[in-house]
Design a protein around this motif. Sequence first.
Motif, PDB file in Angstrom:
ATOM      1  N   LEU A 126       0.826  -1.202   0.000  1.00 20.78           N
ATOM      2  CA  LEU A 126       0.000   0.000   0.000  1.00 20.78           C
ATOM      3  C   LEU A 126       0.861   1.253   0.000  1.00 20.78           C
ATOM      4  O   LEU A 126       0.574   2.221  -0.723  1.00 20.78           O
ATOM      5  CB  LEU A 126      -0.925  -0.004   1.223  1.00 20.78           C
ATOM      6  N   THR A 127       1.930   1.233   0.783  1.00 24.21           N
ATOM      7  CA  THR A 127       2.840   2.379   0.810  1.00 24.21           C
ATOM      8  C   THR A 127       3.432   2.628  -0.579  1.00 24.21           C
ATOM      9  O   THR A 127       3.491   3.773  -1.040  1.00 24.21           O
ATOM     10  CB  THR A 127       3.964   2.156   1.826  1.00 24.21           C
ATOM     11  N   ARG A 128       3.874   1.573  -1.246  1.00 25.03           N
ATOM     12  CA  ARG A 128       4.475   1.747  -2.573  1.00 25.03           C
ATOM     13  C   ARG A 128       3.461   2.310  -3.566  1.00 25.03           C
ATOM     14  O   ARG A 128       3.797   3.182  -4.374  1.00 25.03           O
ATOM     15  CB  ARG A 128       5.041   0.410  -3.065  1.00 25.03           C
ATOM     16  N   ILE A 129       2.231   1.821  -3.499  1.00 22.13           N
ATOM     17  CA  ILE A 129       1.206   2.298  -4.421  1.00 22.13           C
ATOM     18  C   ILE A 129       0.904   3.770  -4.180  1.00 22.13           C
ATOM     19  O   ILE A 129       0.872   4.590  -5.110  1.00 22.13           O
ATOM     20  CB  ILE A 129      -0.078   1.447  -4.282  1.00 22.13           C
ATOM     21  N   LEU A 130       0.683   4.131  -2.906  1.00 15.88           N
ATOM     22  CA  LEU A 130       0.326   5.509  -2.583  1.00 15.88           C
ATOM     23  C   LEU A 130       1.512   6.458  -2.773  1.00 15.88           C
ATOM     24  O   LEU A 130       1.321   7.625  -3.139  1.00 15.88           O
ATOM     25  CB  LEU A 130      -0.192   5.595  -1.145  1.00 15.88           C
ATOM     26  N   HIS A 131       2.714   5.943  -2.521  1.00 13.63           N
ATOM     27  CA  HIS A 131       3.894   6.791  -2.696  1.00 13.63           C
ATOM     28  C   HIS A 131       4.070   7.179  -4.162  1.00 13.63           C
ATOM     29  O   HIS A 131       4.575   8.273  -4.461  1.00 13.63           O
ATOM     30  CB  HIS A 131       5.135   6.058  -2.199  1.00 13.63           C
ATOM     31  N   ALA A 132       3.630   6.309  -5.056  1.00 17.57           N
ATOM     32  CA  ALA A 132       3.757   6.579  -6.490  1.00 17.57           C
ATOM     33  C   ALA A 132       2.546   7.311  -7.060  1.00 17.57           C
ATOM     34  O   ALA A 132       2.586   7.754  -8.211  1.00 17.57           O
ATOM     35  CB  ALA A 132       3.963   5.272  -7.249  1.00 17.57           C
ATOM     36  N   SER A 133       1.490   7.448  -6.263  1.00 17.65           N
ATOM     37  CA  SER A 133       0.268   8.051  -6.795  1.00 17.65           C
ATOM     38  C   SER A 133      -0.150   9.296  -6.027  1.00 17.65           C
ATOM     39  O   SER A 133       0.035  10.418  -6.499  1.00 17.65           O
ATOM     40  CB  SER A 133      -0.866   7.011  -6.795  1.00 17.65           C
ATOM     41  N   SER A 134      -0.662   9.134  -4.817  1.00 16.78           N
ATOM     42  CA  SER A 134      -1.245  10.275  -4.098  1.00 16.78           C
ATOM     43  C   SER A 134      -0.248  11.053  -3.241  1.00 16.78           C
ATOM     44  O   SER A 134      -0.433  12.251  -3.008  1.00 16.78           O
ATOM     45  CB  SER A 134      -2.402   9.794  -3.212  1.00 16.78           C
ATOM     46  N   LEU A 152      13.757  13.418   1.555  1.00 19.94           N
ATOM     47  CA  LEU A 152      14.217  12.549   2.629  1.00 19.94           C
ATOM     48  C   LEU A 152      13.088  12.267   3.613  1.00 19.94           C
ATOM     49  O   LEU A 152      12.823  11.114   3.968  1.00 19.94           O
ATOM     50  CB  LEU A 152      15.401  13.204   3.350  1.00 19.94           C
ATOM     51  N   ALA A 153      12.390  13.303   4.054  1.00 20.49           N
ATOM     52  CA  ALA A 153      11.319  13.132   5.037  1.00 20.49           C
ATOM     53  C   ALA A 153      10.113  12.419   4.454  1.00 20.49           C
ATOM     54  O   ALA A 153       9.312  11.856   5.204  1.00 20.49           O
ATOM     55  CB  ALA A 153      10.903  14.490   5.594  1.00 20.49           C
ATOM     56  N   GLY A 154       9.974  12.432   3.126  1.00 21.72           N
ATOM     57  CA  GLY A 154       8.821  11.812   2.493  1.00 21.72           C
ATOM     58  C   GLY A 154       9.104  10.476   1.844  1.00 21.72           C
ATOM     59  O   GLY A 154       8.275   9.981   1.075  1.00 21.72           O
ATOM     60  N   ARG A 155      10.245   9.867   2.137  1.00 23.94           N
ATOM     61  CA  ARG A 155      10.544   8.554   1.577  1.00 23.94           C
ATOM     62  C   ARG A 155       9.473   7.552   1.975  1.00 23.94           C
ATOM     63  O   ARG A 155       8.887   7.635   3.058  1.00 23.94           O
ATOM     64  CB  ARG A 155      11.906   8.053   2.068  1.00 23.94           C
ATOM     65  N   ALA A 156       9.242   6.587   1.102  1.00 25.14           N
ATOM     66  CA  ALA A 156       8.180   5.608   1.346  1.00 25.14           C
ATOM     67  C   ALA A 156       8.360   4.905   2.681  1.00 25.14           C
ATOM     68  O   ALA A 156       7.400   4.717   3.442  1.00 25.14           O
ATOM     69  CB  ALA A 156       8.130   4.598   0.208  1.00 25.14           C
ATOM     70  N   ALA A 157       9.590   4.494   2.998  1.00 25.48           N
ATOM     71  CA  ALA A 157       9.817   3.767   4.249  1.00 25.48           C
ATOM     72  C   ALA A 157       9.566   4.653   5.458  1.00 25.48           C
ATOM     73  O   ALA A 157       9.105   4.180   6.499  1.00 25.48           O
ATOM     74  CB  ALA A 157      11.240   3.216   4.281  1.00 25.48           C
TER      75      ALA A 157
END
Length: 301
Positions: free
Chosen positions: A172-180, A210-215
């Motif tokens: 879910l993180t990967r999907i949202l990180h690439a979209s919203s 840096l602060a917004g990285r997916a992890a």
Amino acid sequence: MALAARTLPGPAQPTRDEQADSRIVPRRFVHLPDDRTIAYAETGSGPDLVAIHGTLMCLEDQWLGPVPALAGHFRVVAVDRPGHGFSLRPRGRGADIWDQAARIRDAVQRLGLKRPVILGHSFGGAVALAYGMLYPDEIAGIVALAPICFPELRLEHLLFGPRALPPGGDLLTRILHASSDPALLPLLWHAMFLPQAMPQRFRQNFPFALAGRAAQITAEGEDAAWLWPALSRSAMRYPNLRAPTRILCGGADIVVNSYLHGAAAARMIPTATLEMLPGAGHMFPHTHSDAVVRAALSIGR
């Protein structure tokens, strides 16, 4: 299993591109058991002070905010909270504010800091208060800036909490990180400063990538998931907090209600004083650094 696969946020050291990014403050690292690290940066001279950032941030938030003013009076050690910036923590563990306080304390001891002032903003304020309740005899006192002090349903639970779930959370993180996320995160960063505008210095120099990285967003979800039980424990222990405590709040904070959190906690903590800054928003450490310095000096000398 490789380190990066079971820790947050990774990597253990800045990448080549991150090393070349002038917005990222060079770090040193304290290595702890269980593949944990605390990343930190240091400046200034005088009594020791530890600065702890809040949600969706890394140590550059403090570095661009009150640290330059504090460094005129203190040796300031700004840290990345466990799971944020470059500080590693195990996936699924270490999100509790009490655990984060203990790990920062481990780093403080290894760095040889002597009775530091523990200063924290927002979520970092909750960590600072937990630190003071765990180790009151080891510190000069606490400065809690716009702290979140009591359990409540928060936007972080809705936006980031599902990403911490073991089954499917990482996907879910990967999907949202690439979209919203590219649209959502800038809105949240700007909203934090309301009713003031985000300062140009912050806008130009904070490492948003840096602060917004997916992890790290996964780490935010874990933080949110553990907040209720952790703050329930805090609320029961505030009356026993005996370290000198200064609580500063913005009178116009729309992120953490100053009256339901900071002001209420100040009434429960016997050693606490409260300063309410009229008209100031959640990110007042960037606009009222003089008040932050006064609070720190009142217990740090």
